[in-house]
Design a protein around this motif. Structure first.
Motif, PDB file in Angstrom:
ATOM      1  N   VAL A 159       6.729  17.164   1.942  1.00 24.15           N
ATOM      2  CA  VAL A 159       6.419  17.475   0.703  1.00 24.15           C
ATOM      3  C   VAL A 159       6.527  16.011   0.166  1.00 24.15           C
ATOM      4  O   VAL A 159       5.623  15.790  -0.669  1.00 24.15           O
ATOM      5  CB  VAL A 159       7.455  18.511   0.074  1.00 24.15           C
ATOM      6  N   LYS A 160       7.482  15.408   0.430  1.00 26.49           N
ATOM      7  CA  LYS A 160       7.698  14.068  -0.123  1.00 26.49           C
ATOM      8  C   LYS A 160       6.454  13.151   0.427  1.00 26.49           C
ATOM      9  O   LYS A 160       5.932  12.223  -0.377  1.00 26.49           O
ATOM     10  CB  LYS A 160       8.831  13.366   0.293  1.00 26.49           C
ATOM     11  N   ASP A 161       6.107  13.339   1.740  1.00 26.66           N
ATOM     12  CA  ASP A 161       4.981  12.452   2.179  1.00 26.66           C
ATOM     13  C   ASP A 161       4.001  12.716   1.572  1.00 26.66           C
ATOM     14  O   ASP A 161       3.076  11.794   1.215  1.00 26.66           O
ATOM     15  CB  ASP A 161       4.969  12.881   3.820  1.00 26.66           C
ATOM     16  N   ALA A 162       3.605  14.193   1.237  1.00 24.70           N
ATOM     17  CA  ALA A 162       2.347  14.134   0.660  1.00 24.70           C
ATOM     18  C   ALA A 162       2.117  13.617  -0.809  1.00 24.70           C
ATOM     19  O   ALA A 162       1.329  13.331  -1.261  1.00 24.70           O
ATOM     20  CB  ALA A 162       2.110  16.041   0.625  1.00 24.70           C
ATOM     21  N   PHE A 163       3.392  13.968  -1.600  1.00 27.89           N
ATOM     22  CA  PHE A 163       3.431  13.191  -2.913  1.00 27.89           C
ATOM     23  C   PHE A 163       3.143  11.810  -2.704  1.00 27.89           C
ATOM     24  O   PHE A 163       2.289  11.162  -3.485  1.00 27.89           O
ATOM     25  CB  PHE A 163       4.908  13.447  -3.363  1.00 27.89           C
ATOM     26  N   THR A 164       3.769  10.951  -2.052  1.00 26.16           N
ATOM     27  CA  THR A 164       3.524   9.787  -1.837  1.00 26.16           C
ATOM     28  C   THR A 164       2.361   9.482  -1.635  1.00 26.16           C
ATOM     29  O   THR A 164       1.633   8.445  -2.162  1.00 26.16           O
ATOM     30  CB  THR A 164       4.620   9.026  -0.992  1.00 26.16           C
ATOM     31  N   THR A 165       1.629  10.290  -0.895  1.00 25.91           N
ATOM     32  CA  THR A 165       0.404   9.980  -0.424  1.00 25.91           C
ATOM     33  C   THR A 165      -0.759  10.324  -1.509  1.00 25.91           C
ATOM     34  O   THR A 165      -1.505   9.318  -1.794  1.00 25.91           O
ATOM     35  CB  THR A 165      -0.119  10.516   0.936  1.00 25.91           C
ATOM     36  N   ALA A 166      -0.293  11.054  -2.215  1.00 31.05           N
ATOM     37  CA  ALA A 166      -1.387  11.524  -3.285  1.00 31.05           C
ATOM     38  C   ALA A 166      -1.130  10.151  -4.687  1.00 31.05           C
ATOM     39  O   ALA A 166      -2.357  10.088  -4.870  1.00 31.05           O
ATOM     40  CB  ALA A 166      -0.991  12.860  -3.991  1.00 31.05           C
ATOM     41  N   LEU A 167       0.142   9.780  -4.694  1.00 31.44           N
ATOM     42  CA  LEU A 167       0.337   8.992  -5.571  1.00 31.44           C
ATOM     43  C   LEU A 167      -0.398   7.689  -5.132  1.00 31.44           C
ATOM     44  O   LEU A 167      -1.027   6.904  -5.986  1.00 31.44           O
ATOM     45  CB  LEU A 167       1.872   8.748  -5.831  1.00 31.44           C
ATOM     46  N   PHE A 168      -0.259   7.177  -4.045  1.00 33.07           N
ATOM     47  CA  PHE A 168      -0.725   5.819  -3.692  1.00 33.07           C
ATOM     48  C   PHE A 168      -2.166   5.968  -3.843  1.00 33.07           C
ATOM     49  O   PHE A 168      -2.699   4.737  -3.872  1.00 33.07           O
ATOM     50  CB  PHE A 168      -0.125   5.320  -2.188  1.00 33.07           C
ATOM     51  N   GLU A 169      -2.773   7.148  -3.589  1.00 36.40           N
ATOM     52  CA  GLU A 169      -4.109   6.874  -3.660  1.00 36.40           C
ATOM     53  C   GLU A 169      -4.867   6.775  -5.140  1.00 36.40           C
ATOM     54  O   GLU A 169      -5.993   6.366  -5.215  1.00 36.40           O
ATOM     55  CB  GLU A 169      -4.881   8.522  -3.132  1.00 36.40           C
ATOM     56  N   THR A 170      -4.122   7.074  -6.145  1.00 39.95           N
ATOM     57  CA  THR A 170      -4.272   6.843  -7.423  1.00 39.95           C
ATOM     58  C   THR A 170      -4.102   5.530  -8.089  1.00 39.95           C
ATOM     59  O   THR A 170      -4.724   4.895  -8.844  1.00 39.95           O
ATOM     60  CB  THR A 170      -3.536   7.726  -8.294  1.00 39.95           C
ATOM     61  N   LEU A 171      -3.322   4.752  -7.211  1.00 44.93           N
ATOM     62  CA  LEU A 171      -2.709   3.457  -7.725  1.00 44.93           C
ATOM     63  C   LEU A 171      -3.838   2.401  -7.567  1.00 44.93           C
ATOM     64  O   LEU A 171      -4.640   2.492  -6.694  1.00 44.93           O
ATOM     65  CB  LEU A 171      -1.513   2.916  -6.917  1.00 44.93           C
ATOM     66  N   PRO A 172      -3.804   1.231  -8.484  1.00 40.75           N
ATOM     67  CA  PRO A 172      -4.763   0.187  -8.136  1.00 40.75           C
ATOM     68  C   PRO A 172      -4.565  -0.484  -6.820  1.00 40.75           C
ATOM     69  O   PRO A 172      -3.478  -0.473  -6.383  1.00 40.75           O
ATOM     70  CB  PRO A 172      -4.064  -0.948  -9.110  1.00 40.75           C
ATOM     71  N   PRO A 173      -5.507  -0.408  -6.213  1.00 42.57           N
ATOM     72  CA  PRO A 173      -5.761  -0.911  -4.576  1.00 42.57           C
ATOM     73  C   PRO A 173      -4.853  -1.986  -4.286  1.00 42.57           C
ATOM     74  O   PRO A 173      -4.052  -1.783  -3.180  1.00 42.57           O
ATOM     75  CB  PRO A 173      -6.987  -0.879  -4.477  1.00 42.57           C
ATOM     76  N   ALA A 174      -4.742  -2.936  -5.164  1.00 40.22           N
ATOM     77  CA  ALA A 174      -3.981  -4.106  -4.994  1.00 40.22           C
ATOM     78  C   ALA A 174      -2.598  -3.986  -4.716  1.00 40.22           C
ATOM     79  O   ALA A 174      -1.792  -4.591  -4.004  1.00 40.22           O
ATOM     80  CB  ALA A 174      -4.427  -5.215  -5.824  1.00 40.22           C
ATOM     81  N   LEU A 175      -2.065  -2.913  -5.613  1.00 38.52           N
ATOM     82  CA  LEU A 175      -0.632  -2.717  -5.497  1.00 38.52           C
ATOM     83  C   LEU A 175      -0.350  -1.729  -4.420  1.00 38.52           C
ATOM     84  O   LEU A 175       0.729  -1.744  -3.759  1.00 38.52           O
ATOM     85  CB  LEU A 175      -0.373  -2.188  -6.767  1.00 38.52           C
ATOM     86  N   ALA A 176      -1.314  -0.577  -4.186  1.00 36.63           N
ATOM     87  CA  ALA A 176      -0.950   0.462  -3.313  1.00 36.63           C
ATOM     88  C   ALA A 176      -1.013  -0.132  -1.663  1.00 36.63           C
ATOM     89  O   ALA A 176      -0.272   0.023  -0.820  1.00 36.63           O
ATOM     90  CB  ALA A 176      -2.189   1.483  -3.350  1.00 36.63           C
ATOM     91  N   GLU A 177      -1.816  -1.239  -1.679  1.00 37.30           N
ATOM     92  CA  GLU A 177      -2.032  -1.945  -0.216  1.00 37.30           C
ATOM     93  C   GLU A 177      -0.490  -2.310   0.098  1.00 37.30           C
ATOM     94  O   GLU A 177      -0.461  -2.561   1.412  1.00 37.30           O
ATOM     95  CB  GLU A 177      -3.157  -2.685  -0.162  1.00 37.30           C
ATOM     96  N   ARG A 178      -0.011  -3.062  -0.772  1.00 42.04           N
ATOM     97  CA  ARG A 178       1.326  -3.592  -0.332  1.00 42.04           C
ATOM     98  C   ARG A 178       2.469  -3.292  -1.341  1.00 42.04           C
ATOM     99  O   ARG A 178       3.306  -3.638  -1.486  1.00 42.04           O
ATOM    100  CB  ARG A 178       1.380  -5.205  -0.751  1.00 42.04           C
TER     101      ARG A 178
END
Length: 473
Positions: free
Chosen positions: A98-117
């Motif tokens: 559940v936590k892994d799915a949430f983190t994945t969903a959240l990172f997909e929405t973030l500004p790419p330059a922040l999500a990548e690192r």
């Protein structure tokens, strides 16, 4: 949940009894219960039903928490799926699907330059806990203690977050309130601290900041970070100009000062972009997230650049940072907002609502300014019988604003007040609000403003031209 009594008189009596018991048992610090004396028993979407059987359109939405409104099927289904699976509900910071799915969903929405690192830290359940974590993080990473914050800011009610907030009265109870915090002017179109408004006001705010940081005689602490809201919510629904935010990003980046953006209330589509920083295109070093990310349940995180991740194990914790139900509801909410482009819907509908509210000001002199971004809207209520100040603004009228809120509730509309003087009527409807509901909200608010004007014995319109502060940011 027990149904309300069948007869309306019995229902009203039962509700009044509950309210009396609340008043006798709960802390004097309670807030919403004072101005909104209702007892909710059912809710769906934007509609709340009270114990007395009355129904209300909810433009508070858990202070912006309920992106999809009350009891949205997508969130309920996600919660039930976790309950039915017999998955553990309390796991501290252990990894779970559940936590892994949430983190994945959240990172997909973030500004790419922040999500990548990016790195994520799950905090305690409230936005104020995430602010505390962000401030601790930048102080740990930089070895510096000073913090740059803004007049009118609101970051929470725990000690560190409160110190960064602008309300002096609330900070008075905190030991050494604001220690190490340097306050900067925030661009405020209607009440510009420099008396200019518009682009010039934003330019002067940036100039002040740059001068302060570069002046060896300014007498300020070395700064661990700057924390800013892209739209000040509790401060009166004041959007920061995009150009000004880009300048703040440049100023902090050039001086090695981490930029912390508080998106607790502005995130998940609220302002017409998934994250409010996307309007300006800036990429902060730290994003503070809560409210809507939990799909109506308590959840708070910070996401930050990996080079700031210098914490030792256990350096920041929280017993309820592993809220599985909130993560499941949050994942479902994030994906639903993305798939249905509710951020774009918030942008278009918010523009239409704001246009009508601005037109309303021509007929109601107590409206000093209508402003906002997306479905984060504020109407500043002023005393039209008073004298304008030297820069063209009328004084705030908290008494009239309170009357507007009260009259709105009588008409079945829940709104909140905010702003420096409690004189800004705030609209934070769910992103799922329909066109028909939006019209009903505006109709009821219009009637409430007219009733409040009559109660306050305001003079008829024709109080001179509005102040000319330049274009809205």
């Amino acid at each position: 949940m027990a149904p309300p009594p069948r007869h309306r008189s019995d229902a009203r009596t039962a509700a009044e009894s509950i309210l009396r018991r609340q008043a006798s048992r709960e802390s004097a610090a309670r807030t919403y219960a004072r101005s909104l004396p209702i007892v909710p028993v059912r809710a769906r979407g934007m509609t709340i039903e009270g114990a007395d059987g009355r129904r209300y359109l909810d433009c508070l939405a858990g202070a912006g928490t309920l992106a999809l409104g009350h009891n949205h099927p997508v969130a309920l289904e996600a919660i039930r799926a976790v309950l039915d699976s017999e998955a553990p509900l309390h796991v501290l910071d252990l990894a779970t699907p559940v936590k892994d799915a949430f983190t994945t969903a959240l990172f997909e929405t973030l500004p790419p330059a922040l999500a990548e690192r990016g790195r994520i830290q799950f905090c305690g359940p409230a936005g104020t806990d995430a602010v505390e974590a962000a401030v601790k993080l930048v102080r740990t990473a930089t070895g510096r203690s000073g913090l740059l914050a803004f007049c009118g800011a609101y970051h929470g009610m725990t000690a560190g977050a409160l110190a960064a907030s602008g309300a002096a009265a609330a900070r008075a109870a905190v030991a050494e309130p604001g220690a190490g915090v340097t306050r900067l002017p925030y661009p405020y179109e209607y009440r510009c601290p420099f008396g200019t408004g518009g682009e010039r006001g934003a330019e002067l705010s940036a100039r002040w900041t740059q001068s302060l940081l570069d002046d060896p005689g300014a007498g300020v602490h070395p700064f661990a970070g700057m924390i800013v809201e892209p739209v000040q919510g509790e401060g009166g629904v004041i959007p920061a100009p995009d150009g000004w935010l880009r300048t703040m990003r440049r100023i902090t980046e050039e001086r090695g000062i981490p930029l912390v953006v508080d998106e607790v209330q502005t995130g998940v589509g609220r302002t017409g972009a998934f994250w409010a920083v996307q309007h300006s295109g800036i990429v902060p070093d730290v994003m503070v997230l809560s409210k809507a990310i939990g799909g109506s349940l308590p959840l708070a995180v910070i996401v930050y650049r990996d080079e700031l991740d210098v914490w030792r194990p256990g350096a920041h914790a929280g017993t309820f940072r592993g809220n599985q139900l909130a993560m499941a509801a949050g994942s479902a909410t994030l994906r639903f907002v993305c798939e249905n482009r509710l951020d774009q819907r918030a942008a278009s509908l918010g523009t239409r609502m704001l246009s009508r509210l601005r037109a309303l000001a021509a007929h109601h002199p107590c409206i000093g300014e209508a402003r906002g971004r997306g479905l984060m809207i504020g109407v500043e209520i002023v005393d039209a019988d008073a004298e304008r100040d030297d820069y063209g603004a009328l004084p705030a009228a908290p008494r009239i604003a309170t009357a507007v809120q009260r009259e709105a509730l009588r008409r079945g509309l829940i709104v909140e007040l905010g702003g420096r003087h409690g004189s800004v009527v705030r609209l934070l409807p769910p992103l799922t609000i329909t066109d028909e509901q939006a019209e009903a909200v505006l109709d009821r608010l219009t009637d409430a403003i007219a009733a409040a004007e009559r109660t306050a014995h305001l003079s008829p319109p024709n109080h001179g031209a509005p102040p000319k502060h330049g274009a809205m940011p």
